[in-house]
Design a protein around this motif. Structure first.
Motif, PDB file in Angstrom:
ATOM      1  N   THR A 198     101.632  53.632  11.558  1.00  0.00           N
ATOM      2  CA  THR A 198     101.360  52.259  11.966  1.00  0.00           C
ATOM      3  C   THR A 198      99.931  52.190  12.506  1.00  0.00           C
ATOM      4  O   THR A 198      99.499  53.070  13.241  1.00  0.00           O
ATOM      5  N   VAL A 199      99.191  51.141  12.136  1.00  0.00           N
ATOM      6  CA  VAL A 199      97.816  50.981  12.589  1.00  0.00           C
ATOM      7  C   VAL A 199      97.669  49.621  13.268  1.00  0.00           C
ATOM      8  O   VAL A 199      98.067  48.590  12.706  1.00  0.00           O
ATOM      9  N   VAL A 200      97.121  49.629  14.469  1.00  0.00           N
ATOM     10  CA  VAL A 200      96.735  48.393  15.152  1.00  0.00           C
ATOM     11  C   VAL A 200      95.219  48.401  15.221  1.00  0.00           C
ATOM     12  O   VAL A 200      94.619  49.249  15.890  1.00  0.00           O
ATOM     13  N   LEU A 201      94.616  47.477  14.514  1.00  0.00           N
ATOM     14  CA  LEU A 201      93.174  47.491  14.244  1.00  0.00           C
ATOM     15  C   LEU A 201      92.515  46.284  14.890  1.00  0.00           C
ATOM     16  O   LEU A 201      92.788  45.141  14.508  1.00  0.00           O
ATOM     17  N   ALA A 202      91.665  46.507  15.877  1.00  0.00           N
ATOM     18  CA  ALA A 202      90.919  45.417  16.506  1.00  0.00           C
ATOM     19  C   ALA A 202      89.608  45.224  15.752  1.00  0.00           C
ATOM     20  O   ALA A 202      88.872  46.183  15.520  1.00  0.00           O
ATOM     21  N   THR A 203      89.333  43.993  15.355  1.00  0.00           N
ATOM     22  CA  THR A 203      88.103  43.734  14.616  1.00  0.00           C
ATOM     23  C   THR A 203      87.714  42.271  14.744  1.00  0.00           C
ATOM     24  O   THR A 203      88.570  41.393  14.897  1.00  0.00           O
ATOM     25  N   HIS A 204      86.415  42.017  14.696  1.00  0.00           N
ATOM     26  CA  HIS A 204      85.935  40.635  14.621  1.00  0.00           C
ATOM     27  C   HIS A 204      85.409  40.336  13.226  1.00  0.00           C
ATOM     28  O   HIS A 204      84.898  39.248  12.968  1.00  0.00           O
ATOM     29  N   ASP A 205      85.568  41.318  12.305  1.00  0.00           N
ATOM     30  CA  ASP A 205      85.014  41.206  10.959  1.00  0.00           C
ATOM     31  C   ASP A 205      86.112  40.776   9.988  1.00  0.00           C
ATOM     32  O   ASP A 205      87.142  41.447   9.851  1.00  0.00           O
ATOM     33  N   ALA A 206      85.895  39.682   9.283  1.00  0.00           N
ATOM     34  CA  ALA A 206      86.916  39.144   8.384  1.00  0.00           C
ATOM     35  C   ALA A 206      87.202  40.089   7.224  1.00  0.00           C
ATOM     36  O   ALA A 206      88.349  40.195   6.772  1.00  0.00           O
ATOM     37  N   ASP A 207      86.172  40.779   6.713  1.00  0.00           N
ATOM     38  CA  ASP A 207      86.386  41.701   5.601  1.00  0.00           C
ATOM     39  C   ASP A 207      87.271  42.874   6.015  1.00  0.00           C
ATOM     40  O   ASP A 207      88.095  43.351   5.237  1.00  0.00           O
ATOM     41  N   THR A 208      87.099  43.350   7.247  1.00  0.00           N
ATOM     42  CA  THR A 208      87.949  44.433   7.755  1.00  0.00           C
ATOM     43  C   THR A 208      89.377  43.949   7.931  1.00  0.00           C
ATOM     44  O   THR A 208      90.334  44.622   7.526  1.00  0.00           O
ATOM     45  N   ALA A 209      89.551  42.770   8.511  1.00  0.00           N
ATOM     46  CA  ALA A 209      90.894  42.231   8.731  1.00  0.00           C
ATOM     47  C   ALA A 209      91.630  41.991   7.417  1.00  0.00           C
ATOM     48  O   ALA A 209      92.861  42.079   7.366  1.00  0.00           O
ATOM     49  N   ALA A 210      90.888  41.727   6.348  1.00  0.00           N
ATOM     50  CA  ALA A 210      91.519  41.445   5.055  1.00  0.00           C
ATOM     51  C   ALA A 210      92.276  42.641   4.493  1.00  0.00           C
ATOM     52  O   ALA A 210      93.137  42.483   3.630  1.00  0.00           O
ATOM     53  N   LEU A 211      91.967  43.859   4.967  1.00  0.00           N
ATOM     54  CA  LEU A 211      92.649  45.059   4.491  1.00  0.00           C
ATOM     55  C   LEU A 211      94.002  45.269   5.168  1.00  0.00           C
ATOM     56  O   LEU A 211      94.770  46.144   4.760  1.00  0.00           O
ATOM     57  N   ALA A 212      94.293  44.490   6.195  1.00  0.00           N
ATOM     58  CA  ALA A 212      95.538  44.649   6.947  1.00  0.00           C
ATOM     59  C   ALA A 212      96.677  43.905   6.262  1.00  0.00           C
ATOM     60  O   ALA A 212      96.471  43.028   5.415  1.00  0.00           O
ATOM     61  N   ASP A 213      97.908  44.260   6.638  1.00  0.00           N
ATOM     62  CA  ASP A 213      99.081  43.553   6.135  1.00  0.00           C
ATOM     63  C   ASP A 213      99.227  42.187   6.786  1.00  0.00           C
ATOM     64  O   ASP A 213      99.765  41.252   6.187  1.00  0.00           O
ATOM     65  N   ARG A 214      98.745  42.082   8.015  1.00  0.00           N
ATOM     66  CA  ARG A 214      98.928  40.856   8.786  1.00  0.00           C
ATOM     67  C   ARG A 214      97.854  40.794   9.849  1.00  0.00           C
ATOM     68  O   ARG A 214      97.365  41.835  10.303  1.00  0.00           O
ATOM     69  N   THR A 215      97.470  39.591  10.241  1.00  0.00           N
ATOM     70  CA  THR A 215      96.450  39.413  11.278  1.00  0.00           C
ATOM     71  C   THR A 215      96.966  38.480  12.359  1.00  0.00           C
ATOM     72  O   THR A 215      97.572  37.446  12.058  1.00  0.00           O
ATOM     73  N   VAL A 216      96.764  38.876  13.611  1.00  0.00           N
ATOM     74  CA  VAL A 216      96.965  37.948  14.725  1.00  0.00           C
ATOM     75  C   VAL A 216      95.607  37.737  15.382  1.00  0.00           C
ATOM     76  O   VAL A 216      94.764  38.635  15.380  1.00  0.00           O
ATOM     77  N   SER A 217      95.395  36.555  15.902  1.00  0.00           N
ATOM     78  CA  SER A 217      94.087  36.210  16.457  1.00  0.00           C
ATOM     79  C   SER A 217      94.191  35.924  17.947  1.00  0.00           C
ATOM     80  O   SER A 217      95.160  35.325  18.420  1.00  0.00           O
ATOM     81  N   LEU A 218      93.158  36.375  18.667  1.00  0.00           N
ATOM     82  CA  LEU A 218      93.050  36.109  20.100  1.00  0.00           C
ATOM     83  C   LEU A 218      91.806  35.266  20.362  1.00  0.00           C
ATOM     84  O   LEU A 218      90.794  35.402  19.669  1.00  0.00           O
TER      85      LEU A 218
END
Length: 257
Positions: A198-218
């Motif tokens: 399992t990976v929890v990935l913090a990023t502000h980059d949209a291209d990086t977030a696009a590789l995830a299965d799901r995104t939550v935003s803060l």
């Protein structure tokens, strides 16, 4: 105190954290499914790192609960939380933190050896990940002799080598050039999927977030829904007179001149 859903390897409810009197997290709840790659998005200062620190047991929230595999992390003793981080979690910082006296392969093998794995087996696993991250040729170099991007790859190899249950990656490609980010992220996500990590990935980059299965935003320490606004309509062009009226106008201008 309610237990988390059975299919969530990580679960947090109503987390509240303040830093120097300012709210860092305000009532954040989140669930992460086993084997999922979850991106936590948001601008800098939105609470992404604080959330990862709470989920990994590095930071105890002032209010709220954190569970890992139905075990309450928020009530564990400091020693149990330290053992949990050592044995089950991996962590990748935005900037690489390596032991300067150790070589690249020794840094990559460090967590394995701390778990009691033999030096030979730990070295084999470390070298495999260094090769996959294109820094196998740096295995015998110490951190001072490595480029910043090479040091970050070693840090990523160190997190992957023990095959943890969860990897927390806080802007893991921040020190990398854009050309290198995609390759490193593909390696990280492919390794996670093939090993069930399992990976929890913090990023502000949209291209990086696009590789995830799901995104939550803060945003400002709160979970928000991402709103995609339609593109702004271009203002209509002013009407341009044509035909006789245009000719008459030009003639009038000529006479007045």
């Amino acid at each position: 105190m309610a237990a988390p859903p059975d299919n969530d390897v990580l679960w947090a409810r109503a987390l509240h954290v303040t830093h120097n009197g300012s709210p860092a997290l305000t009532g954040v709840s989140i669930g992460v499914r086993e084997g999922e790659i979850l991106a936590v998005g948001g601008p800098r200062g939105s609470g992404k790192t604080t959330l990862l620190q709470c989920l990994s047991g590095q930071l105890l929230a002032e209010q709220g609960e954190v569970w890992f595999n139905s075990a309450p992390v928020h009530t564990m003793s400091p020693m149990k939380r330290e053992r949990l981080r050592r044995d089950r979690f991996g962590w990748i910082d935005p900037a690489p933190v390596l032991v300067p006296e150790l070589t690249a392969w020794e840094n990559a093998a460090l967590l394995l050896m701390l778990r009691g794995v033999s030096r030979r087996r730990a070295k084999t696993a470390a070298l495999e990940w260094l090769d996959r991250l294109d820094v196998g040729g740096c295995a015998r170099k110490r951190p001072y002799a490595l480029l910043q991007s090479e040091r970050q790859r070693v840090a990523i190899a160190r997190a992957l080598a023990p095959a943890p249950s969860v990897i927390f990656a806080d802007e893991p490609t921040a020190p990398l050039h854009r050309a290198d980010r995609a390759q490193v992220l593909r390696t990280l996500t492919a390794a996670a999927r093939s090993h069930g990590i399992t990976v929890v990935l913090a990023t502000h980059d949209a291209d990086t977030a696009a590789l995830a299965d799901r995104t939550v935003s803060l945003l400002d320490g709160r979970r928000v829904n991402t709103v995609h606004l339609p593109p702004a309509a271009e203002p209509p062009e002013p009407d341009v007179p044509t035909g006789p009226a245009e000719t008459e106008g030009r003639a009038a201008c000529s006479l007045s001149a």
